[in-house]
Design an enzyme around this catalytic site. Structure first.
Site, PDB file in Angstrom:
ATOM      1  N   SER A 187       1.040  -1.193  -0.108  1.00 35.56           N
ATOM      2  CA  SER A 187      -0.006   0.025  -0.081  1.00 35.56           C
ATOM      3  C   SER A 187       0.820   1.178  -0.066  1.00 35.56           C
ATOM      4  O   SER A 187       0.333   2.324  -0.329  1.00 35.56           O
ATOM      5  CB  SER A 187      -0.803   0.033   1.332  1.00 35.56           C
ATOM      6  N   CYS A 220      -1.180   1.008  10.563  1.00 35.96           N
ATOM      7  CA  CYS A 220      -0.596  -0.248  10.664  1.00 35.96           C
ATOM      8  C   CYS A 220      -0.760  -0.870   9.310  1.00 35.96           C
ATOM      9  O   CYS A 220      -1.652  -0.791   8.771  1.00 35.96           O
ATOM     10  CB  CYS A 220      -1.424  -0.765  11.883  1.00 35.96           C
ATOM     11  N   PRO A 221       0.369  -1.609   9.091  1.00 38.55           N
ATOM     12  CA  PRO A 221       1.683  -1.831   9.679  1.00 38.55           C
ATOM     13  C   PRO A 221       2.814  -0.426   9.219  1.00 38.55           C
ATOM     14  O   PRO A 221       3.748  -0.468   9.889  1.00 38.55           O
ATOM     15  CB  PRO A 221       1.998  -3.111   9.044  1.00 38.55           C
ATOM     16  N   GLY A 222       2.136   0.471   8.601  1.00 43.30           N
ATOM     17  CA  GLY A 222       3.077   1.577   8.245  1.00 43.30           C
ATOM     18  C   GLY A 222       3.578   1.880   6.830  1.00 43.30           C
ATOM     19  O   GLY A 222       4.353   2.599   6.282  1.00 43.30           O
ATOM     20  N   GLY A 223       2.618   1.390   5.833  1.00 43.74           N
ATOM     21  CA  GLY A 223       2.899   1.728   4.478  1.00 43.74           C
ATOM     22  C   GLY A 223       2.876   2.883   3.981  1.00 43.74           C
ATOM     23  O   GLY A 223       3.848   3.434   3.503  1.00 43.74           O
ATOM     24  N   ASP A 239      -3.058   3.945  15.075  1.00 45.10           N
ATOM     25  CA  ASP A 239      -3.800   2.674  14.892  1.00 45.10           C
ATOM     26  C   ASP A 239      -3.583   1.689  16.148  1.00 45.10           C
ATOM     27  O   ASP A 239      -2.637   1.729  16.930  1.00 45.10           O
ATOM     28  CB  ASP A 239      -2.996   1.891  13.617  1.00 45.10           C
ATOM     29  N   ASP A 259      -8.188   4.731  18.418  1.00 42.90           N
ATOM     30  CA  ASP A 259      -8.991   4.576  17.125  1.00 42.90           C
ATOM     31  C   ASP A 259      -9.098   5.538  16.371  1.00 42.90           C
ATOM     32  O   ASP A 259      -9.078   6.870  16.720  1.00 42.90           O
ATOM     33  CB  ASP A 259     -10.474   4.319  17.573  1.00 42.90           C
ATOM     34  N   ASP A 276      -5.762   5.744   5.272  1.00 47.04           N
ATOM     35  CA  ASP A 276      -6.034   4.628   4.186  1.00 47.04           C
ATOM     36  C   ASP A 276      -6.686   3.620   5.048  1.00 47.04           C
ATOM     37  O   ASP A 276      -6.125   2.847   5.638  1.00 47.04           O
ATOM     38  CB  ASP A 276      -4.752   4.117   3.461  1.00 47.04           C
ATOM     39  N   LYS A 305     -12.947   3.540  -0.198  1.00 48.48           N
ATOM     40  CA  LYS A 305     -13.375   2.307  -0.747  1.00 48.48           C
ATOM     41  C   LYS A 305     -14.609   2.405  -1.609  1.00 48.48           C
ATOM     42  O   LYS A 305     -15.697   3.167  -1.128  1.00 48.48           O
ATOM     43  CB  LYS A 305     -13.437   1.394   0.392  1.00 48.48           C
TER      44      LYS A 305
END
Length: 361
Positions: A187, A220-223, A239, A259, A276, A305
């Site tokens: 991502s 998460c995970p940090g893209g 996250d 959150d 995202d 989305k």
């Protein structure tokens, strides 16, 4: 030329078709759409000859969500003879004069891309003949029109031109980005592409610079955090899930296990907000609206989305609602852009820039 050829992602022809039908209508350029599922292109056939020129001049490519690239096109050339494909193409381009570049392309499908090796080889002799005919300058010129030859199958091609100031600089409208070996997820490429799409090269040094503060909601995970850190920013990563350890070791990331919909930044000197999250698009839009109304960022990039049906209708409705809500709450100076990026799948990427003509303090 009476056709407008638009490249898009395979499976999104309906969305691209609905969009060009509406946008051409707004410019009073009547016509109809020719599109097939999974062809990865759409053709808008204008009722009037040469009307496609109006579209490639007056309809900003950057304002189209689902089109990657577009060009004014001839009628489809069919049954191009194997022993001389060049002559019919050169003849079809006789009205194009002194273009600065030629691109021999295909739609972005596995079937069409089987022609890519042929296209590369074919470009050299075609370029020579176009120079002889006067359609192409002897030397490349980035300020002149671009000749496009798009093979949709063996011996079948649309040919035409785009203007360099209203055209993607990328072959087939697709940026070639490399996945970094240490990026936490694929991502990451979405944000990398988004920066290139929404921030002009000449402005990137000012608007995407080292030392800026940024927030990544749903990190998460940090893209996406990776792209911010790579550019020297300090990131609040929000996250409940774990973050990539190497990112945390940079010292540029502070992880808030919260959150993203409830997080409120402690510091209000945030330039970039990115988001995202796998969530309903209307809910994400409402979150960004709240941040904008509070003035908690300067620029934001976020993904929406897409639903399974009525994707163009849904996206445009959300964007229109966002602009209305911002204005109703006193946020009147802003710029919104939206694009179905190459690295997007069932989503679109939106850029919101607050007070674009006011310098960041």
């Amino acid at each position: 030329m009476k056709n407008l050829f638009l490249f898009c992602r395979a499976g999104f022809e309906k969305e691209c078709a609905a969009e060009i039908q509406q946008r051409a209508g707004e410019l009073n350029v009547g016509g109809f759409v020719k599109a097939n599922n999974n062809d990865a292109y759409v053709v808008y056939q204008c009722f009037e000859d040469d009307a496609a020129d109006t579209l490639v001049k007056q309809l900003p490519l950057d304002s189209l969500i689902f089109a990657r690239q577009m060009f004014a096109a001839s009628d489809l050339l069919v049954d191009l003879p194997e022993n001389d494909r060049i002559s019919p193409i050169v003849a079809a381009l006789s009205d194009v004069s002194k273009a600065g570049e030629v691109r021999v392309e295909t739609p972005d499908t596995n079937e069409a891309k089987e022609l890519s090796a042929f296209c590369r080889k074919f470009t050299v002799p075609l370029r020579q003949h176009l120079k002889k005919s006067g359609s192409l300058l002897a030397q490349e010129n980035p300020k002149r029109p671009i000749i496009h030859v798009c093979f949709i199958g063996p011996g079948r091609a649309y040919v035409g031109y785009s203007y360099s100031n209203n055209s993607s600089p990328h072959f087939m409208g697709i940026p070639r980005l490399k996945m970094a070996a240490d990026a936490p997820s694929r991502s990451s490429l979405k944000l990398d592409e988004a920066f290139g799409q929404f921030v002009p090269k000449e402005e990137q040094e000012e608007r995407i610079r080292s030392g800026m503060n940024a927030v990544d909601l749903g990190a998460c995970p940090g893209g996406w955090t990776y792209q911010l850190v790579r550019r020297g920013m300090f990131v609040s990563a929000v996250d409940n899930g774990p973050m990539d350890e190497k990112l945390m070791e940079t010292g540029q990331v502070k992880h808030y296990r919260e959150d993203g919909f409830r997080f409120e930044p402690q510091r209000k000197n945030i330039y970039w907000l990115v988001c995202d999250m796998v969530e309903k698009p209307a809910r994400v839009a409402e979150l960004i609206e709240a941040w904008a109304i509070n003035g908690w960022f300067k620029e934001a990039i976020f993904n929406l989305k897409l639903p399974m049906k009525s994707r163009y209708k849904e996206v445009t409705a959300i964007l229109e609602t966002m602009q209305t809500i911002l204005k109703e709450n006193g946020v009147t100076d802003f710029k919104v852009q939206c694009k179905h990026l190459y690295h997007d799948r069932d989503e679109v990427t939106v850029h919101l820039w607050l007070r674009p003509n006011t310098a960041w303090n």
